[in-house]
Write a protein that holds these residues in place. Structure first.
Motif, PDB file in Angstrom:
ATOM      1  N   THR A 100      -0.091   2.607  -2.090  1.00  0.00           N
ATOM      2  CA  THR A 100       0.246   2.419  -0.676  1.00  0.00           C
ATOM      3  C   THR A 100       0.617   0.978  -0.374  1.00  0.00           C
ATOM      4  O   THR A 100       1.616   0.700   0.310  1.00  0.00           O
ATOM      5  N   LEU A 101      -0.176   0.030  -0.882  1.00  0.00           N
ATOM      6  CA  LEU A 101       0.111  -1.383  -0.635  1.00  0.00           C
ATOM      7  C   LEU A 101       1.408  -1.806  -1.314  1.00  0.00           C
ATOM      8  O   LEU A 101       2.208  -2.566  -0.748  1.00  0.00           O
ATOM      9  N   GLU A 102       1.627  -1.328  -2.541  1.00  0.00           N
ATOM     10  CA  GLU A 102       2.846  -1.685  -3.248  1.00  0.00           C
ATOM     11  C   GLU A 102       4.076  -1.096  -2.566  1.00  0.00           C
ATOM     12  O   GLU A 102       5.139  -1.732  -2.513  1.00  0.00           O
ATOM     13  N   LEU A 103       3.946   0.116  -2.044  1.00  0.00           N
ATOM     14  CA  LEU A 103       5.062   0.721  -1.322  1.00  0.00           C
ATOM     15  C   LEU A 103       5.378  -0.073  -0.061  1.00  0.00           C
ATOM     16  O   LEU A 103       6.551  -0.290   0.276  1.00  0.00           O
ATOM     17  N   SER A 104       4.351  -0.507   0.644  1.00  0.00           N
ATOM     18  CA  SER A 104       4.571  -1.306   1.848  1.00  0.00           C
ATOM     19  C   SER A 104       5.314  -2.593   1.522  1.00  0.00           C
ATOM     20  O   SER A 104       6.237  -2.996   2.245  1.00  0.00           O
ATOM     21  N   ALA A 105       4.930  -3.244   0.416  1.00  0.00           N
ATOM     22  CA  ALA A 105       5.624  -4.468   0.013  1.00  0.00           C
ATOM     23  C   ALA A 105       7.067  -4.172  -0.393  1.00  0.00           C
ATOM     24  O   ALA A 105       7.979  -4.959  -0.097  1.00  0.00           O
ATOM     25  N   GLU A 106       7.283  -3.041  -1.047  1.00  0.00           N
ATOM     26  CA  GLU A 106       8.638  -2.658  -1.447  1.00  0.00           C
ATOM     27  C   GLU A 106       9.519  -2.406  -0.220  1.00  0.00           C
ATOM     28  O   GLU A 106      10.689  -2.800  -0.190  1.00  0.00           O
ATOM     29  N   VAL A 107       8.960  -1.761   0.782  1.00  0.00           N
ATOM     30  CA  VAL A 107       9.715  -1.492   2.007  1.00  0.00           C
ATOM     31  C   VAL A 107      10.064  -2.799   2.719  1.00  0.00           C
ATOM     32  O   VAL A 107      11.201  -2.982   3.192  1.00  0.00           O
ATOM     33  N   GLU A 108       9.094  -3.715   2.793  1.00  0.00           N
ATOM     34  CA  GLU A 108       9.359  -4.997   3.443  1.00  0.00           C
ATOM     35  C   GLU A 108      10.455  -5.763   2.707  1.00  0.00           C
ATOM     36  O   GLU A 108      11.320  -6.389   3.335  1.00  0.00           O
ATOM     37  N   GLN A 109      10.414  -5.708   1.374  1.00  0.00           N
ATOM     38  CA  GLN A 109      11.438  -6.392   0.600  1.00  0.00           C
ATOM     39  C   GLN A 109      12.811  -5.782   0.834  1.00  0.00           C
ATOM     40  O   GLN A 109      13.814  -6.498   0.972  1.00  0.00           O
ATOM     41  N   MET A 110      12.864  -4.458   0.889  1.00  0.00           N
ATOM     42  CA  MET A 110      14.141  -3.788   1.120  1.00  0.00           C
ATOM     43  C   MET A 110      14.673  -4.072   2.527  1.00  0.00           C
ATOM     44  O   MET A 110      15.885  -4.237   2.727  1.00  0.00           O
ATOM     45  N   LEU A 111      13.782  -4.152   3.503  1.00  0.00           N
ATOM     46  CA  LEU A 111      14.220  -4.480   4.866  1.00  0.00           C
ATOM     47  C   LEU A 111      14.808  -5.884   4.939  1.00  0.00           C
ATOM     48  O   LEU A 111      15.734  -6.139   5.721  1.00  0.00           O
TER      49      LEU A 111
END
Length: 530
Positions: free
Chosen positions: A30-41
């Motif tokens: 969950t935390l890694e996905l959140s970081a991935e989404v922030e990076q993609m944004l």
């Protein structure tokens, strides 16, 4: 040596960028996905957070439960032609590991230029990214992370007490420095000399001596604060501080004798106390065995980590990806699996930028820039789709687990049945590696607690009737046996093995010892009550 030319036909496997991203997102926590989404944004201008509560598209699970044929798998990633957008759009089953790998070049091509021919309506990608039908109500619940943030830290608690001491400027600064130097358990790991040299420098001897004196005075003040035992350098010192604070003038002679014996024991080696060597401790402390046993009981009630209750709870919080809710009672009870809305990112394609790119047909010098932007647009769409597939897959696997482990959700871990990854993989038509990725670092909130999805998978042990018992259920049974044992006569591993055999479970003594250690249950000699 003769040279020549020859033709050779061969096959090789290659992962398309879409499939690579899909697999990577699936195994993220969950935390890694959140970081991935922030990076993609940050990287992709065509991607934005959807702040509106737009209705979710009806797709995914209704088609996901159907068996995937070979043609569908080949067409999922080899062709990027999207179906006509309708109110209920159908999306291919997210069987990432099952899709045959294409023989195309593995360069970062997203199989589309983002034009209107590829996606006639960007609203197709504008809904919430996670899987549909998360079944979450509108009732607002207290966020656990907010509760964690509201908890006072150890340093702030000590600083607040230090304000009431009315110290001078230098002593107050020394005390503040020591408070900031404590670890999470409330211990002062560095020596006063090392702290002083770090401030004054190793070459300035007079300043170092002055700082050591200030720190010594401040340390005495620190160790007088709450919680009792804070500021200790070692475990022995921590326990001794707590024992000295227990002094009571009205205490009886026997209680005072026990307290003094406990203080004496804390000055000895901790190994003797850990081994419960009553005879050796009795000889060194010159006290009878009854007093030594009472002193050991007194020490056992002390707090070895004074800062434990102030540790930031947020670091220990496990946010579940899936929530299981019990519906109904008795024989009519059933369990509903729903995704946790708090972990699901809401993403959509930026409508203004996407429409502007569609209307602009760059030519000449602008053609390369226009192609790059169209590729980023297609990348944003694939990112949203892969997130949708990720949550759809998690929900499918969770539903299959709940269906297989109904007895656990009804009766607890004693009713857990053996389950391996291949069973779920065969049922859902996915690869075993896909199930492994889904169940790693993903958590499920159940009526019996929050568990990692891997918790529901366990090896089997044979029974006398020819059936199988889950290793998880066996561990729970061992825990139950130990919790109900006589403290004066704790059960040995051999006795536990015999008790399991009486229950019809074949479990060797070594296996019992392995399960006991996994449960962090002490051996017999350490469980024995004095």
């Amino acid at each position: 040596m003769k040279q020549g030319l020859s033709l050779r036909v061969s096959q090789h496997l290659a992962l398309t960028p879409q499939l690579q991203q899909s697999i990577r997102l699936l195994q993220l926590s969950t935390l890694e996905l959140s970081a991935e989404v922030e990076q993609m944004l940050d990287d992709n201008p065509f991607l934005e957070v959807n702040m509106d509560e737009a209705p979710r598209e009806e797709f995914g699970l209704a088609q996901a439960d159907a068996q995937v044929n070979t043609d569908d798998r080949e067409s999922e990633f080899s062709s990027s032609t999207a179906a006509t957008a309708t109110e209920t759009a159908t999306v291919e089953t997210p069987a990432e590991s099952e899709s045959p790998l294409t023989g195309q070049d593995d360069s970062q091509s997203w199989d589309g230029d983002g034009t209107s021919e590829i996606a006639p309506d960007d609203s197709e990608w504008g809904g919430d990214a996670p899987a549909r039908q998360n079944n979450l109500g509108e009732d607002g619940e207290v966020d656990a992370t907010e509760l964690a943030r509201s908890q006072e830290s150890l340093t702030s608690f000590l600083h607040r007490q230090a304000l009431a001491l009315r110290l001078g400027e230098e002593d107050s600064a020394a005390l503040r420095f020591l408070i900031e130097s404590l670890n999470d358990d409330g211990y002062l790991e560095d020596s006063l000399l090392a702290l002083a040299q770090g401030l004054a420098g190793a070459e300035d001897g007079e300043d170092v001596d002055e700082l050591v004196h200030r720190f010594t005075v401040a340390l005495g003040l620190l160790q007088s604060l709450e919680p009792v035992g804070v500021g200790a350098r070692t475990l022995e010192e921590c326990l001794s501080i707590q024992l000295r604070a227990m002094f009571d003038e009205d205490a009886g002679e026997e209680e005072e004798q026990v307290r003094r014996a406990a203080l004496r024991m804390c000055g000895l080696s901790m190994d003797l106390l850990a081994r419960r060597d009553v005879k050796r401790l009795s000889h060194l402390c010159n006290q009878p065995d009854t007093v030594i046993k009472a002193a050991m009981g007194l020490i056992a009630r002390l707090e070895p980590k004074p800062g434990r209750r102030f540790v930031d709870v947020e670091r220990n919080i496990v946010v579940p990806d899936v929530i299981v809710v019990k519906i109904g009672r008795g024989a009519q009870a059933r369990f509903r699996v729903q995704l946790n809305a708090d972990v699901m990112p809401r993403l959509r394609v930026h409508d203004i930028y996407a429409n502007a790119l569609k209307q602009h047909k760059g030519g000449g010098k602008d053609s390369s820039n226009n192609a790059a932007l169209q590729q980023r647009l297609q990348e944003a769409r694939w990112f949203i789709k892969n997130i949708q597939q990720r949550f759809d897959t998690i929900l499918r696997v969770s539903n299959a687990i709940v269906e297989r482990q109904k007895n656990f959700f009804s009766h607890g871990e004693l009713a857990m049945r053996p389950l391996v990854l291949r069973e779920i993989a065969d049922e859902l038509g996915l690869h075993e590696s896909t199930i492994s990725r889904v169940t790693t670092a993903k958590y499920m909130a159940t009526p019996h607690g929050t568990f990692e999805l891997k918790y529901f998978f366990g090896s089997s042990l044979g029974t006398e009737t020819g059936g199988n018992a889950s290793s998880t259920a066996v561990r729970a049974l061992i825990k139950q046996f130990v919790s109900s044992e006589d403290p004066k006569k704790p059960l040995s591993d051999s006795q536990l093995s015999d008790m399991l055999k009486e229950q019809g479970i074949e479990c060797a003594r070594r296996t019992v010892a392995k399960y006991r250690e996994a449960l962090r249950i002490a051996p017999t000699n350490l469980r024995k009550s004095l």
